[in-house]
Design a protein around this motif. Structure first.
Motif, PDB file in Angstrom:
ATOM      1  N   GLU A  41       0.828  -1.203   0.000  1.00 21.75           N
ATOM      2  CA  GLU A  41       0.000   0.000   0.000  1.00 21.75           C
ATOM      3  C   GLU A  41       0.866   1.259   0.000  1.00 21.75           C
ATOM      4  O   GLU A  41       0.547   2.244  -0.688  1.00 21.75           O
ATOM      5  CB  GLU A  41      -0.932  -0.011   1.216  1.00 21.75           C
ATOM      6  CG  GLU A  41      -2.094  -0.984   1.084  1.00 21.75           C
ATOM      7  CD  GLU A  41      -3.015  -0.945   2.283  1.00 21.75           C
ATOM      8  OE1 GLU A  41      -4.225  -0.748   2.101  1.00 21.75           O
ATOM      9  OE2 GLU A  41      -2.505  -1.106   3.418  1.00 21.75           O
ATOM     10  N   PRO A  47      -4.850   3.285  -0.453  1.00 25.06           N
ATOM     11  CA  PRO A  47      -5.310   2.128   0.321  1.00 25.06           C
ATOM     12  C   PRO A  47      -5.750   0.997  -0.607  1.00 25.06           C
ATOM     13  O   PRO A  47      -6.529   1.221  -1.542  1.00 25.06           O
ATOM     14  CB  PRO A  47      -6.492   2.669   1.129  1.00 25.06           C
ATOM     15  CG  PRO A  47      -6.317   4.151   1.121  1.00 25.06           C
ATOM     16  CD  PRO A  47      -5.672   4.486  -0.184  1.00 25.06           C
ATOM     17  N   LEU A  49      -6.586  -2.191   0.896  1.00 22.85           N
ATOM     18  CA  LEU A  49      -7.455  -3.026   1.722  1.00 22.85           C
ATOM     19  C   LEU A  49      -8.268  -2.142   2.650  1.00 22.85           C
ATOM     20  O   LEU A  49      -7.764  -1.139   3.180  1.00 22.85           O
ATOM     21  CB  LEU A  49      -6.637  -4.008   2.566  1.00 22.85           C
ATOM     22  CG  LEU A  49      -6.283  -5.376   1.952  1.00 22.85           C
ATOM     23  CD1 LEU A  49      -5.362  -5.201   0.763  1.00 22.85           C
ATOM     24  CD2 LEU A  49      -5.658  -6.288   3.007  1.00 22.85           C
ATOM     25  N   ASP A  50      -9.509  -2.513   2.828  1.00 22.61           N
ATOM     26  CA  ASP A  50     -10.388  -1.866   3.796  1.00 22.61           C
ATOM     27  C   ASP A  50     -10.423  -2.780   5.018  1.00 22.61           C
ATOM     28  O   ASP A  50     -11.051  -3.838   5.005  1.00 22.61           O
ATOM     29  CB  ASP A  50     -11.784  -1.680   3.202  1.00 22.61           C
ATOM     30  CG  ASP A  50     -12.708  -0.929   4.131  1.00 22.61           C
ATOM     31  OD1 ASP A  50     -12.222  -0.419   5.161  1.00 22.61           O
ATOM     32  OD2 ASP A  50     -13.917  -0.850   3.832  1.00 22.61           O
ATOM     33  N   ARG A  51      -9.748  -2.389   6.073  1.00 28.84           N
ATOM     34  CA  ARG A  51      -9.573  -3.245   7.241  1.00 28.84           C
ATOM     35  C   ARG A  51     -10.558  -2.881   8.342  1.00 28.84           C
ATOM     36  O   ARG A  51     -10.847  -1.708   8.567  1.00 28.84           O
ATOM     37  CB  ARG A  51      -8.150  -3.133   7.787  1.00 28.84           C
ATOM     38  CG  ARG A  51      -7.063  -3.662   6.855  1.00 28.84           C
ATOM     39  CD  ARG A  51      -5.696  -3.397   7.468  1.00 28.84           C
ATOM     40  NE  ARG A  51      -4.594  -4.002   6.727  1.00 28.84           N
ATOM     41  CZ  ARG A  51      -4.014  -3.466   5.681  1.00 28.84           C
ATOM     42  NH1 ARG A  51      -4.432  -2.273   5.239  1.00 28.84           N
ATOM     43  NH2 ARG A  51      -3.020  -4.079   5.061  1.00 28.84           N
ATOM     44  N   THR A  52     -11.056  -3.922   9.020  1.00 34.35           N
ATOM     45  CA  THR A  52     -11.816  -3.744  10.251  1.00 34.35           C
ATOM     46  C   THR A  52     -11.113  -4.566  11.323  1.00 34.35           C
ATOM     47  O   THR A  52     -10.092  -5.210  11.061  1.00 34.35           O
ATOM     48  CB  THR A  52     -13.272  -4.219  10.091  1.00 34.35           C
ATOM     49  OG1 THR A  52     -13.286  -5.642   9.904  1.00 34.35           O
ATOM     50  CG2 THR A  52     -13.937  -3.546   8.888  1.00 34.35           C
ATOM     51  N   ALA A  56     -10.778  -7.997   6.459  1.00 33.96           N
ATOM     52  CA  ALA A  56     -10.214  -7.063   5.490  1.00 33.96           C
ATOM     53  C   ALA A  56     -10.745  -7.446   4.117  1.00 33.96           C
ATOM     54  O   ALA A  56     -10.945  -8.626   3.820  1.00 33.96           O
ATOM     55  CB  ALA A  56      -8.691  -7.121   5.517  1.00 33.96           C
ATOM     56  N   GLU A  57     -10.979  -6.423   3.293  1.00 33.92           N
ATOM     57  CA  GLU A  57     -11.407  -6.695   1.925  1.00 33.92           C
ATOM     58  C   GLU A  57     -10.777  -5.657   1.003  1.00 33.92           C
ATOM     59  O   GLU A  57     -10.328  -4.591   1.446  1.00 33.92           O
ATOM     60  CB  GLU A  57     -12.932  -6.663   1.798  1.00 33.92           C
ATOM     61  CG  GLU A  57     -13.564  -5.337   2.154  1.00 33.92           C
ATOM     62  CD  GLU A  57     -15.077  -5.370   2.027  1.00 33.92           C
ATOM     63  OE1 GLU A  57     -15.658  -4.302   1.794  1.00 33.92           O
ATOM     64  OE2 GLU A  57     -15.662  -6.466   2.143  1.00 33.92           O
ATOM     65  N   THR A  59     -10.209  -2.735  -1.570  1.00 34.77           N
ATOM     66  CA  THR A  59     -10.857  -1.493  -1.991  1.00 34.77           C
ATOM     67  C   THR A  59     -10.999  -1.532  -3.518  1.00 34.77           C
ATOM     68  O   THR A  59     -10.508  -2.450  -4.184  1.00 34.77           O
ATOM     69  CB  THR A  59     -10.005  -0.278  -1.593  1.00 34.77           C
ATOM     70  OG1 THR A  59      -8.742  -0.375  -2.287  1.00 34.77           O
ATOM     71  CG2 THR A  59      -9.755  -0.243  -0.103  1.00 34.77           C
ATOM     72  N   ASP A  60     -11.646  -0.519  -4.088  1.00 38.60           N
ATOM     73  CA  ASP A  60     -11.754  -0.452  -5.547  1.00 38.60           C
ATOM     74  C   ASP A  60     -10.365  -0.377  -6.180  1.00 38.60           C
ATOM     75  O   ASP A  60     -10.095  -1.029  -7.194  1.00 38.60           O
ATOM     76  CB  ASP A  60     -12.588   0.766  -5.966  1.00 38.60           C
ATOM     77  CG  ASP A  60     -14.065   0.606  -5.630  1.00 38.60           C
ATOM     78  OD1 ASP A  60     -14.483  -0.544  -5.386  1.00 38.60           O
ATOM     79  OD2 ASP A  60     -14.780   1.625  -5.615  1.00 38.60           O
ATOM     80  N   ARG A  63      -8.808  -3.818  -6.109  1.00 39.26           N
ATOM     81  CA  ARG A  63      -9.306  -4.717  -7.152  1.00 39.26           C
ATOM     82  C   ARG A  63      -8.699  -4.376  -8.512  1.00 39.26           C
ATOM     83  O   ARG A  63      -8.374  -5.272  -9.294  1.00 39.26           O
ATOM     84  CB  ARG A  63     -10.834  -4.660  -7.206  1.00 39.26           C
ATOM     85  CG  ARG A  63     -11.505  -5.503  -6.117  1.00 39.26           C
ATOM     86  CD  ARG A  63     -13.004  -5.560  -6.312  1.00 39.26           C
ATOM     87  NE  ARG A  63     -13.645  -4.326  -5.849  1.00 39.26           N
ATOM     88  CZ  ARG A  63     -14.081  -4.137  -4.616  1.00 39.26           C
ATOM     89  NH1 ARG A  63     -13.918  -5.092  -3.716  1.00 39.26           N
ATOM     90  NH2 ARG A  63     -14.677  -3.019  -4.262  1.00 39.26           N
TER      91      ARG A  63
END
Length: 315
Positions: A41, A47, A49-52, A56-57, A59-60, A63
Motif C-alpha cells: 500500500e 489504500p 485493503l479496507d480493514r476492520t 479485510a477486503e 478497496t476499488d 481490485r
C-alpha cells in the motif's frame, strides 16, 4: 516501485478472501502477510485493503491493482521462461500437485524419467479435488494433475492455462480373490451383485457418485454398509474379503494383492486425467521435461487402456 512478490501476495489475498487464509496457503504468519500488504500500500500510495477489527477486503483500487498484477505476473513468468529456455539443461525446482491415485500411480515412472536431470529438483504433492487448477493459476505449483468426471473441463479452463489430456480412466469392478466373480470365465452381471456388501467413499465424493450411478442402472444397491475415506483403504479391505467395490482403474496401480479386477459390460463411466500448467511456463525447460515425464507415466501406469494412449510425443 511495486514489488513483484507483494503483487503475488495481493493476488493470493484476492483469491482467498482473508489474511488468515492467505497466510495458511503460503506458509506465512498472518502478521507477515499483513505487513507485506501494508508495504505494498505504501508503494502504491493508495489504500488497497479496507480493514476492520475482524476482517479485510479489497478497496476499488485494490481490485484494479489485482487485475493489473495478474497481467504483470504472467509477463514476468513469460520473461523467465524465455531466459531459461536458453539454458543447456533443465534446472531449478518444479512443483507438481496431483490427486491421490495419480500421485501413487505416476510417481515411480516420474522418478525414473527425471533421474537423468541432476540439476532439477522435483516436488510431488497430493491435493484435494478442485484445488489443483487454483494452485496452478495462483503460482503455488507449476503443474497440476487433475481428474474430470464431467467431460467439460476443457471448456472451463481460462486462457492463461494450458490443458494436456493424459488418459481415460474407466471404472472397474474389484472383488476379493475368493469371490465367485474372481473366475474370469464367469460373466459379470451387476443385478446379481445388488445384495453384496458394497464399499465406497463418503457421499459427495466423485468415486462414490460413480458407484451410485453404476448401481442405478440395475435399480441401486440394497446394501451399502461400508464407507471409508481413501480408495486405497477401500481396496485393502476388499482384498481381505470384507466387501466389493468399483473404482477408477488407476486406483489399482499400487498393486494390492488378493484383488481381482473385472471389466463391467456396457459401463461407460470414466474420468479423464489431465495435466494443467500456465501457458507462459510451457516452454520453460524444467516444466517441459516434467510434462514429458508425466506423459510417459500416464502411458505406462497400470492398467493402460488399450487404444486410448496419450500422444507419444507429449506436449
Amino acid at each position: 516501485m511495486l514489488e513483484v512478490r507483494r503483487l503475488r501476495l495481493l493476488c493470493e489475498f484476492a483469491r482467498r478472501g482473508s489474511i488468515a487464509a492467505t497466510a495458511s496457503a503460503l506458509g506465512y504468519t498472518p502478521s507477515a502477510v499483513s505487513q507485506q500488504l501494508a508495504a505494498l500500500e505504501r508503494e502504491a500510495g493508495v489504500p488497497l485493503l479496507d480493514r476492520t477489527a475482524r476482517s479485510a477486503e479489497l478497496t476499488d483500487a485494490g481490485r484494479r491493482l489485482v487485475d493489473r498484477a495478474e497481467e504483470i505476473l504472467t509477463l514476468v513468468e513469460a520473461a523467465e521462461t524465455e531466459l531459461s529456455a536458453q539454458a543447456d539443461m533443465p534446472s531449478g525446482r518444479v512443483v507438481v500437485t496431483a490427486f491421490p491415485t495419480a500421485a501413487v500411480a505416476f510417481a515411480p515412472v516420474l522418478v525414473q524419467s527425471l533421474a537423468d536431470h541432476p540439476e532439477l529438483t522435483f516436488v510431488l504433492r497430493q491435493t484435494r479435488p478442485g484445488d489443483g487448477i487454483r494452485q496452478v493459476s495462483g503460482g503455488e505449483v507449476d503443474i497440476a494433475l487433475v481428474d474430470d468426471w464431467s467431460g467439460n473441463l476443457p471448456e472451463r479452463i481460462p486462457a492463461t492455462l494450458e490443458l494436456f489430456r493424459l488418459r481415460r480412466d474407466p471404472v472397474v469392478l474389484v472383488v476379493p480373490g475368493d469371490h465367485r466373480l474372481a473366475d474370469p470365465e464367469r460373466p459379470v452381471d451387476l443385478r446379481e451383485l445388488r445384495d453384496e456388501p458394497w464399499m465406497a467413499a463418503p457421499p459427495g465424493e466423485s468415486s462414490r457418485q460413480a458407484v451410485e450411478r453404476l448401481l442405478e442402472t440395475v435399480g441401486g444397491a440394497r446394501n451399502m454398509p461400508w464407507e471409508f475415506e481413501g480408495l486405497h483403504t477401500i481396496l485393502s479391505l476388499v482384498a481381505r474379503g470384507i466387501g466389493i467395490t468399483a473404482v477408477p482403474a488407476l486406483a489399482l496401480a499400487a498393486g494390492d494383492h488378493g484383488l481381482v479386477v473385472r471389466a463391467i459390460p456396457g459401463c461407460t463411466l470414466a474420468r479423464e486425467v489431465y495435466a494443467v500448467t500456465r501457458a507462459a511456463s510451457v516452454r520453460r525447460p524444467s516444466v517441459a521435461v516434467t510434462l514429458r515425464a508425466i506423459y510417459t507415466a500416464a502411458r505406462d501406469a497400470w492398467p493402460a487402456p488399450p487404444g486410448d494412449r496419450p500422444r507419444a510425443d507429449g506436449p
